[in-house]
Structures are given as C-alpha cells and as structure tokens.
Design a protein around this motif. Sequence first.
Motif, short mmCIF file in Angstrom:
data_model
loop_
_atom_site.label_atom_id
_atom_site.label_comp_id
_atom_site.label_asym_id
_atom_site.label_seq_id
_atom_site.Cartn_x
_atom_site.Cartn_y
_atom_site.Cartn_z
N SER A 265 12.99 -34.29 6.10
CA SER A 265 14.21 -34.12 6.89
C SER A 265 14.17 -34.26 8.25
N PRO A 266 14.55 -34.92 8.80
CA PRO A 266 14.39 -34.95 10.40
C PRO A 266 15.68 -35.83 10.49
N ASP A 267 16.15 -34.79 11.70
CA ASP A 267 17.45 -35.96 12.41
C ASP A 267 17.51 -37.39 12.43
N LEU A 268 16.55 -38.21 12.86
CA LEU A 268 15.45 -39.58 13.04
C LEU A 268 14.88 -39.44 11.98
N TYR A 269 14.62 -40.95 11.23
CA TYR A 269 13.00 -41.37 10.94
C TYR A 269 13.59 -42.92 11.32
N ILE A 270 12.42 -42.71 11.43
CA ILE A 270 12.44 -44.60 12.36
C ILE A 270 10.85 -45.14 11.39
N ALA A 271 11.85 -46.09 10.81
CA ALA A 271 10.86 -46.81 9.83
C ALA A 271 10.24 -48.17 9.98
N VAL A 272 8.94 -48.10 10.83
CA VAL A 272 8.52 -48.73 10.99
C VAL A 272 7.00 -50.27 10.18
N ALA A 273 7.97 -51.35 9.76
CA ALA A 273 6.71 -51.40 9.16
C ALA A 273 7.03 -51.86 7.49
N ILE A 274 7.75 -50.91 7.28
CA ILE A 274 7.64 -50.10 5.23
C ILE A 274 8.92 -50.54 4.64
N SER A 275 8.45 -51.51 3.73
CA SER A 275 9.10 -51.80 2.57
C SER A 275 10.79 -51.19 2.57
N GLY A 276 10.27 -49.75 2.15
CA GLY A 276 11.37 -49.08 1.19
C GLY A 276 10.74 -48.45 0.10
N ALA A 277 9.95 -48.83 -0.42
CA ALA A 277 10.13 -48.14 -1.37
C ALA A 277 10.65 -47.16 -2.13
N SER A 278 10.73 -47.18 -3.82
CA SER A 278 11.81 -45.73 -4.02
C SER A 278 11.09 -45.31 -3.92
#
Length: 330
Positions: A265-278
């Motif tokens: 649960s960070p303040d900022l999560y930078i998702a790089v080349a991640i599709s965002g699967a549930s």
Amino acid sequence: MASGVMVFGEIIEGKFAAVTTELLGCGRKLAGDLGQELSVVLAGSGVNTYAQDAVKYGADKVYIVDDPILANYQTESYLAVMEKLVKQVNPQVILLSQNDIGRDLAPRLAFRLGTAATMDCIGVAIDPATKKLLPTKPVYGGNARAVYTYETDPQVATVRAKAVSALEPDSSRQGEIISVPAGLDPSAFKAKTVQKVKEEVKGVKLEDAPVIVSGGRGIGGPDGFKELAEIASMLKGAVGASRPACDSAWMPDTSQVGLTGKIVSPDLYIAVAISGASQHMAGCSGAKVIVAINKDPEANIFKEARYGVVGDWKKVLPAFKAKLKELMAQ
Ligand SMILES: Cc1cc2nc3c(=O)[nH]c(=O)nc-3n(C[C@H](O)[C@H](O)[C@H](O)COP(=O)(O)OP(=O)(O)OC[C@H]3O[C@@H](n4cnc5c(N)ncnc54)[C@H](O)[C@@H]3O)c2cc1C
C-alpha cells in the motif's frame, strides 16, 4: 459483556512496529466511538521496554507478556498466550496486522474463541446503530470491496499495513502497564524454531516502501529492471514485479506483487509494462496513487491508474528520469 478494543502489538527487529502504531491509531478511533478503552498486548522476550511506546501511540492499557519462550514468534505459544489473555480481558474487538504473524494467528485465535475473523481489511469502523465492527476488505481479486459484520464476540480483524494511520506520538499520555505471566509449558508444544533465515534486502523493503516502481512481462528481461531500480532509488523506493517477471527469474520471488505475492500500500505505485490483471491489482490496489506506463491504450491498468502514459517504456522512462532529476535538483 465484551468491552474494549485490543491490539496485538509487534516488536519487529528491535523496533516498536509501524503496523502496531497504525493499529493503535485506528483502534483509538474505534474505542472512542464505542466509549470503551484501547489495550495492546506485547508478547515476547524483553518487550517491557516498549510499553511506553504503546502508551505514546494511544493505548490506555498495555498487557506485557515477557518470557524467553516467546523470543521468536511460534504459533502454539503465541496462540496460547492470546487465548488466555482474551478470555481474561474479554475485549469486543481484536485487531492484528495482515502480515505473516497476523495471517497465522488471527484465524486460529478466532476459531479457539468460537468467533469469526475478517482478514486483509483496508478499513475498520463502528456501526453507529449496532455498535458492531464494520471491516471493509477487497474481494474478487481486488475488483470489489465488501463490508462485513459479526454475529459473535470478540470481533477479530486483520488490517493491511498503511491502510490506516498512526497518531502522532504523545509523551504526555498516561496508560496502565500490566504484567501477565505467560504460564506456558514448553513440553506441550509440538513445534520449535530451529533456525531463522533473514531475507537480505538491499535498500527499503517492498512492504515498507512509500514508492514502488514495478515491472511486468513487457520489461522483457532482467536488464530493464536495472532501469526501474535506478528510478526507485532516486525516489527512495523499492522495485516490485508481476508474476511473469518473477517466474522468468528476472526478479526474485520476494518482489512479486499480487494475490500470490505481496500486498503493498505505497503512496505511489508506478506500474511499468504491467497489464493490470486482477490478480496483480489485488496486491497493489491499496496504493494511494497508481501511475501506469503501457504501450497498449486498452490495457486494464489504465482503468486502475490515476495517471497513465501510453507508450513504449524504453522511450518514456528516460524522459521520466530526466524530469525527475530536474525536479529533484530544484
Ligand atoms: C491463481 C493466480 C494467481 C496469480 N497471482 C498473481 C500475482 O500475485 N501477481 C501477478 O502479477 N500475477 C498473478 N497472476 C497472473 C496474472 O493473472 C497475470 O497473468 C499477470 O499479472 C500478468 O503479468 P504482466 O502484466 O506482467 O504480463 P502481461 O499480462 O503479459 O502484460 C504485459 C504488459 O506489458 C505491456 N508492454 C509490452 N511491451 C511494452 C513496452 N515496450 N512498453 C510498455 N508496455 C509494454 C503490454 O501492453 C501488456 O499490457 C496470477 C494468476 C492466477 C491464475
């Protein structure tokens, strides 16, 4: 009649744990709404030195169970201590952290007490009408949130790190410190700790990091993760990864975020080349802000992110890094 909010406190690596300060912060609010007292249990060896910390962070009562047998967390001994103490004190609500210990202890304790535990909560409140605990938790792999209630006491819940806030420590606060004998018979325990292996982490731990730069399959190999590590280090954060990146051994398994990895649960999560699967989002949906970089404008991650950049990370990240350097130099 059951009364009071009890927090299971933890001392982690010689420090009064941040998760315990957070539980005391939300426990204080619950106790206030119930008009009852807030207590904390500190079990371990040499834990009496932390009693004042517990008071500073909001506890009215601190139960100290200090015994060399409790030097290492072990299910049977800690469960026996908690069961005995809870039966003695009879709290209405028991809060534990959603970490390895809380996940192990909470359901067992609830079973022994003939009650229910709600695991992995991201919020807890008191129902003004019924005065029962109303925990909120993500369900369906993080796609929905459900609010639960209880039919039995005590009402046990585990709460995610950083989901609730600690109070500012107040040294002028007064509290009662009560020593309770562990009363354990070690010969009754079937398991013992024979070795402890510490996970070596360079820099900040994933679970504690205020900023996480996470990479997915689209990073394409271990070298790309070095670039993510550079940005994470500029932001004093940690590097995370999706399951395919860990399965491909581009990153260690301990970096995996998600349903079968770590919940952060960070303040900022930078998702790089991640599709965002549930299953990935189940591990990071508690982040305050999600930023996504993905070349596919239809990627699910953009539905979850507050900010998004559509593009090839190899082109986006250098510009991001340059801007970051410029801003940090100001
Ligand atoms: C029971 C179960 C548990 C699971 N547990 C987890 C878990 O804990 N954690 C987890 O992560 N997954 C977990 N999964 C797997 C999950 O379902 C997904 O398969 C996984 O999260 C996908 O990872 P990914 O986004 O890295 O890869 P992909 O889905 O392949 O996505 C890669 C993304 O990278 C983008 N991309 C590619 N190249 C570039 C580029 N050059 N620049 C920018 N973007 C690019 C693509 O557009 C794509 O969106 C679990 C699955 C199951 C069934």
